[in-house]
Design a protein around this motif. Structure first.
Motif, PDB file in Angstrom:
ATOM      1  N   TYR A 277     -11.393 -17.856  27.490  1.00  0.00           N
ATOM      2  CA  TYR A 277     -12.284 -18.815  27.735  1.00  0.00           C
ATOM      3  C   TYR A 277     -13.916 -19.038  28.163  1.00  0.00           C
ATOM      4  N   ASN A 278     -14.046 -18.583  29.257  1.00  0.00           N
ATOM      5  CA  ASN A 278     -15.563 -17.813  29.518  1.00  0.00           C
ATOM      6  C   ASN A 278     -14.605 -16.312  31.194  1.00  0.00           C
ATOM      7  N   CYS A 279     -15.271 -15.551  29.944  1.00  0.00           N
ATOM      8  CA  CYS A 279     -15.148 -13.807  30.294  1.00  0.00           C
ATOM      9  C   CYS A 279     -15.477 -13.928  31.602  1.00  0.00           C
ATOM     10  N   GLY A 280     -16.892 -14.693  32.292  1.00  0.00           N
ATOM     11  CA  GLY A 280     -17.563 -14.190  33.700  1.00  0.00           C
ATOM     12  C   GLY A 280     -16.313 -15.460  33.973  1.00  0.00           C
ATOM     13  N   GLU A 281     -15.204 -15.984  34.732  1.00  0.00           N
ATOM     14  CA  GLU A 281     -14.634 -16.013  35.417  1.00  0.00           C
ATOM     15  C   GLU A 281     -13.484 -14.820  35.514  1.00  0.00           C
ATOM     16  N   ARG A 282     -13.245 -13.468  35.310  1.00  0.00           N
ATOM     17  CA  ARG A 282     -12.143 -12.923  35.385  1.00  0.00           C
ATOM     18  C   ARG A 282     -12.194 -11.837  35.349  1.00  0.00           C
ATOM     19  N   PHE A 283     -13.791 -11.180  33.980  1.00  0.00           N
ATOM     20  CA  PHE A 283     -13.570  -9.892  34.042  1.00  0.00           C
ATOM     21  C   PHE A 283     -14.960  -9.285  34.470  1.00  0.00           C
ATOM     22  N   TYR A 284     -15.167  -7.740  35.533  1.00  0.00           N
ATOM     23  CA  TYR A 284     -16.666  -7.504  35.979  1.00  0.00           C
ATOM     24  C   TYR A 284     -16.556  -5.952  35.611  1.00  0.00           C
ATOM     25  N   ASP A 316     -20.918 -15.723  45.483  1.00  0.00           N
ATOM     26  CA  ASP A 316     -22.255 -15.733  44.356  1.00  0.00           C
ATOM     27  C   ASP A 316     -21.496 -14.914  42.642  1.00  0.00           C
ATOM     28  N   ILE A 317     -21.199 -13.757  43.483  1.00  0.00           N
ATOM     29  CA  ILE A 317     -21.174 -12.796  42.877  1.00  0.00           C
ATOM     30  C   ILE A 317     -20.800 -13.170  41.870  1.00  0.00           C
ATOM     31  N   LEU A 318     -19.035 -14.117  41.784  1.00  0.00           N
ATOM     32  CA  LEU A 318     -18.509 -14.940  40.485  1.00  0.00           C
ATOM     33  C   LEU A 318     -19.249 -15.989  40.133  1.00  0.00           C
ATOM     34  N   ASP A 319     -19.605 -17.238  40.554  1.00  0.00           N
ATOM     35  CA  ASP A 319     -20.357 -17.579  40.584  1.00  0.00           C
ATOM     36  C   ASP A 319     -21.243 -17.643  38.966  1.00  0.00           C
ATOM     37  N   ASN A 320     -22.150 -16.510  39.231  1.00  0.00           N
ATOM     38  CA  ASN A 320     -23.108 -16.123  38.454  1.00  0.00           C
ATOM     39  C   ASN A 320     -22.656 -15.718  37.017  1.00  0.00           C
ATOM     40  N   ALA A 322     -19.118 -16.829  35.965  1.00  0.00           N
ATOM     41  CA  ALA A 322     -19.098 -17.502  34.801  1.00  0.00           C
ATOM     42  C   ALA A 322     -20.511 -18.753  34.766  1.00  0.00           C
ATOM     43  N   ARG A 323     -21.657 -18.975  35.813  1.00  0.00           N
ATOM     44  CA  ARG A 323     -22.758 -20.154  35.091  1.00  0.00           C
ATOM     45  C   ARG A 323     -23.429 -18.906  33.861  1.00  0.00           C
ATOM     46  N   LYS A 324     -23.897 -17.256  34.032  1.00  0.00           N
ATOM     47  CA  LYS A 324     -24.432 -16.700  32.632  1.00  0.00           C
ATOM     48  C   LYS A 324     -23.497 -16.886  31.830  1.00  0.00           C
ATOM     49  N   ILE A 325     -22.231 -16.479  31.481  1.00  0.00           N
ATOM     50  CA  ILE A 325     -21.580 -16.022  30.626  1.00  0.00           C
ATOM     51  C   ILE A 325     -22.001 -18.214  29.731  1.00  0.00           C
ATOM     52  N   ARG A 326     -21.411 -18.801  30.957  1.00  0.00           N
ATOM     53  CA  ARG A 326     -21.594 -20.344  29.743  1.00  0.00           C
ATOM     54  C   ARG A 326     -22.769 -20.847  29.328  1.00  0.00           C
ATOM     55  N   GLN A 327     -23.723 -19.860  29.731  1.00  0.00           N
ATOM     56  CA  GLN A 327     -25.200 -20.088  29.232  1.00  0.00           C
ATOM     57  C   GLN A 327     -25.639 -19.692  28.236  1.00  0.00           C
ATOM     58  N   ILE A 328     -24.691 -18.095  27.601  1.00  0.00           N
ATOM     59  CA  ILE A 328     -24.764 -17.447  26.627  1.00  0.00           C
ATOM     60  C   ILE A 328     -24.128 -18.381  25.256  1.00  0.00           C
ATOM     61  N   HIS A 329     -22.943 -18.658  25.887  1.00  0.00           N
ATOM     62  CA  HIS A 329     -21.913 -19.572  25.003  1.00  0.00           C
ATOM     63  C   HIS A 329     -23.507 -20.666  24.530  1.00  0.00           C
ATOM     64  N   GLN A 330     -23.727 -21.533  25.374  1.00  0.00           N
ATOM     65  CA  GLN A 330     -24.511 -22.507  25.280  1.00  0.00           C
ATOM     66  C   GLN A 330     -26.155 -21.993  24.495  1.00  0.00           C
ATOM     67  N   THR A 331     -27.082 -20.931  24.637  1.00  0.00           N
ATOM     68  CA  THR A 331     -28.223 -20.727  24.395  1.00  0.00           C
ATOM     69  C   THR A 331     -27.328 -20.400  21.900  1.00  0.00           C
ATOM     70  N   HIS A 332     -26.655 -19.724  22.015  1.00  0.00           N
ATOM     71  CA  HIS A 332     -26.637 -19.467  20.996  1.00  0.00           C
ATOM     72  C   HIS A 332     -25.701 -21.183  19.766  1.00  0.00           C
ATOM     73  N   TYR A 395     -13.115 -28.168  24.171  1.00  0.00           N
ATOM     74  CA  TYR A 395     -14.157 -26.347  25.038  1.00  0.00           C
ATOM     75  C   TYR A 395     -15.767 -27.405  25.280  1.00  0.00           C
ATOM     76  N   THR A 396     -16.228 -28.172  23.347  1.00  0.00           N
ATOM     77  CA  THR A 396     -17.607 -28.744  23.878  1.00  0.00           C
ATOM     78  C   THR A 396     -18.068 -28.887  25.101  1.00  0.00           C
ATOM     79  N   ARG A 397     -17.377 -30.109  25.774  1.00  0.00           N
ATOM     80  CA  ARG A 397     -18.105 -30.672  26.829  1.00  0.00           C
ATOM     81  C   ARG A 397     -17.797 -29.720  28.145  1.00  0.00           C
ATOM     82  N   ASP A 398     -17.663 -29.237  27.558  1.00  0.00           N
ATOM     83  CA  ASP A 398     -17.098 -27.751  29.303  1.00  0.00           C
ATOM     84  C   ASP A 398     -17.873 -26.667  28.519  1.00  0.00           C
ATOM     85  N   MET A 399     -18.360 -26.096  27.908  1.00  0.00           N
ATOM     86  CA  MET A 399     -18.642 -24.309  27.146  1.00  0.00           C
ATOM     87  C   MET A 399     -20.441 -25.212  26.916  1.00  0.00           C
ATOM     88  N   HIS A 400     -20.249 -26.359  25.937  1.00  0.00           N
ATOM     89  CA  HIS A 400     -21.506 -27.306  25.169  1.00  0.00           C
ATOM     90  C   HIS A 400     -21.552 -28.701  25.453  1.00  0.00           C
TER      91      HIS A 400
END
Length: 611
Positions: A277-284, A316-320, A322-332, A395-400
């Protein structure tokens, strides 16, 4: 049934890849790491690799984060000196054994290290790997003729015979093992040869090719910059499907059918990080210099750099991430195919790194995944239309969120009230303003919910002007905070008062003399005031109750795409609400539905689908 949850010491669990060096002894034509594998300083990496891992594991533990899986990746891990590998393996085994019960409680069986390797030095390191029971994932090229052509040494040498010898040795290796192959368009020019080589490895070299998985290369800016026109061509969607159908035709009904259906295409199923759903929340992924990236695919790309353990806090690393992955999804953006797809809740529109590289809004293996879903409809069922639409909205509300159409607030619904109703005197808000106990009952300061790091002041569902839906995930920490003064509202003996919760689910039922359609009641739960702890968020004038285990206990009652409605009050304020209904008809008719502060949420398990 006991629901596995993270133990009290840990509030979060993650999958950690560790790349102790980016150095590699090969020159693969499709490598997405670009020049990073040639410019890495192996001596410097070797000197810091062990200490960096120890610092990271300790920092995670102190932050309440459990690394339930620690895998070694590269570059090529085996370019490090054996003494460094020995120390890394020992560190990982000690970590697993120290937290054996914690990791087991989460459903994971981890006691030995794991490495990803090109097998070049496998024979010379066999005894070391065997002693530490290291599980091995070996990378090769198929067809094997392509291995000789595209997976060469740094000097351009062909080492295919050495590869075959090491595969034969890997077949006899007594611990966990598998083989993987990355596929480009060039590898698919001769699919019959690829199939023959799968059989050759299985039958002639003695390696069980049920333990095999396929990956598809994708466009990489880093590789383009490093190799220019020499890079290989990503397989098209038609190429991917052609390979899948050819493998199905060849291996169905054979001793390798289990591998075909279970392992070979596992990367494209919901069990893999590419469908998170958001790999930035669990995979590093951690590097020996302390830098943390999303994964091996994101190494060296600034958009997927989350921080550095020597410079930034774990939080901060974990928050970044989730935020960055969400931002990538939104960008595209969100592809229109995804918004109407019945498998969106399984795929989540694909890997964000590949989206970034390909500038596309959906999975680059979409057609292949749909074919797999169609062939295994019970393992990968499509959502029913209503569930699909509900999840797509979620999904749209949360990710986009930018794509969500904001609907105007609905005007208050008209009610038929008694003729002697005075709109000013008898309105619900006027009744509340005139009654101190109702003020306490409806107060938006009475209950504060903490979901992980998010703080949510709760409001009465009757006073809200719009609904806000939240998403809770298995393993989330959910804590409610309330002022101690609330115990004395309508209660002379606070020791007799309780925190009073009711959970409803939006699957309507009809009952009672009114025959009204109401949300189904899941549970009622009370905890006496003396058993709440002092709030660690709001200070000594507040108390708190951790609801994480209570919500997890009832996970089997939540349904995909169906809202749950959790109400908060105290036992004595609840009693006052019903007494007020008896005494005041104007209040009764306007508060006919539960008036208490509430949280509406969807529930997403981290493993396994809801019913």
């Amino acid at each position: 049934m006991k629901i596995p949850v993270a133990p009290p010491e840990f509030t979060r669990n993650i999958h950690l890849l560790y790349a102790p060096t980016l150095c590699c002894n090969l020159s693969c034509r499709y490598c997405y790491l670009g020049e990073q594998t040639t410019t890495a300083a192996l001596k410097k990496d070797a000197g810091r690799a062990v200490e960096t891992l120890r610092v990271a594991l300790d920092a995670l533990r102190q932050s309440g984060v459990l690394a339930f899986n620690v895998s070694l990746h590269g570059g090529e891990v085996t370019t490090l000196p054996p003494v460094v590998l020995e120390a890394l393996f020992t560190t990982i085994r000690r970590h697993y054994l120290t937290h054996f019960d914690d990791i087991s409680a989460l459903g994971h069986r981890k006691t030995a290290p794991h490495i990803k390797t090109n097998l070049y030095k496998f024979a010379s390191l066999y005894d070391l790997l065997d002693r530490h029971k290291v599980s091995v994932s070996a990378s090769i090229d198929l067809p094997l003729a392509m291995h000789a052509q595209y997976r060469t040494t740094r000097s351009g040498g062909d080492w295919l015979q050495r590869t075959l010898d090491n595969i034969r040795l890997l077949g006899r290796y007594p611990h966990g093992k598998k083989i993987s192959a990355t596929i480009c368009q060039e590898h698919l020019q001769d699919i019959p040869a690829l199939i023959r080589d799968i059989w050759f490895i299985h039958r002639e070299l003695g390696f069980d090719m049920n333990q095999f998985n396929l990956m598809f290369a994708f466009a990489s800016e880093l590789n383009d910059a490093d190799r220019g026109d020499a890079v290989l061509t990503p397989a098209t969607r038609d190429d991917q499907l052609a390979l899948y159908e050819a493998l199905k035709a060849e291996f169905s009904g054979t001793e390798l059918e289990e591998g075909l259906r279970r392992n070979w295409f596992d990367e494209f199923t919901p069990s893999y990080c590419t469908n998170a759903y958001n790999c930035g929340e669990r995979f590093y992924l951690l590097q020996s210099d302390g830098a943390v990236y999303s994964c091996v695919r994101g190494q060296g790309i600034e958009e997927f750099r989350y921080g550095n353990i020597f410079q930034d806090s774990i939080e901060d690393i974990l928050d970044n991430g989730a935020r960055k992955i969400r931002q990538i999804h939104q960008t595209h953006g969100m592809d229109s195919d995804c918004s109407g797809c019945g498998h969106l809740s399984l795929c989540h529109s694909g890997c964000p790194v590949v989206k970034h590289q390909t500038r596309q809004g959906k999975s680059y293996t979409c057609d292949l995944q749909k074919a797999m879903y169609a062939d295994n409809p019970k393992s990968f069922p499509a959502d029913e239309p209503d569930d699909q639409q509900a999840f797509a909205r979620l999904y749209t509300r949360d990710m986009h969120p930018a794509l969500v159409v904001q609907e105007p607030e609905a005007p208050p619904r008209a009610l038929l009230l008694p003729n002697d109703l005075n709109p000013e005197q008898h309105a619900l808000q006027a009744l509340i303003d005139d009654d101190p106990l109702l003020q306490a009952l409806y107060s938006d300061q009475a209950f504060t919910l903490q979901v992980n790091e998010e703080v949510i002041p709760l409001q009465s569902q009757l006073l809200k002007t719009q609904s806000v839906w939240h998403t809770l995930t298995e393993g989330d920490r959910v804590v409610v905070h309330l002022p101690r003064s609330l115990w004395r509202q309508n209660c002379d003996e606070p020791v007799r008062n309780t925190l009073y919760l009711q959970l409803l689910r939006d699957t309507p039922v009809v009952y009672g003399d009114e025959q009204r359609s109401k949300q189904a009641h899941v549970f009622t739960w009370q905890l006496y005031s003396d058993f709440l702890e002092s709030s660690d968020l709001l200070g000594p004038d507040y108390v708190m109750a951790d609801l994480s285990g209570l919500l997890a206990l009832h996970a089997r009652h939540y349904q995909k795409g169906v809202l749950n409605n959790l109400f908060f009050t105290t036992g004595y304020l609840r009693d006052y609400h019903y007494q007020k209904q008896k005494n005041n008809a104007f209040y009764h008719i306007q508060a006919i539905n539960l008036p208490f502060q509430n949280l509406e949420f969807f529930y997403l398990p981290r493993s396994g689908a809801l019913s």
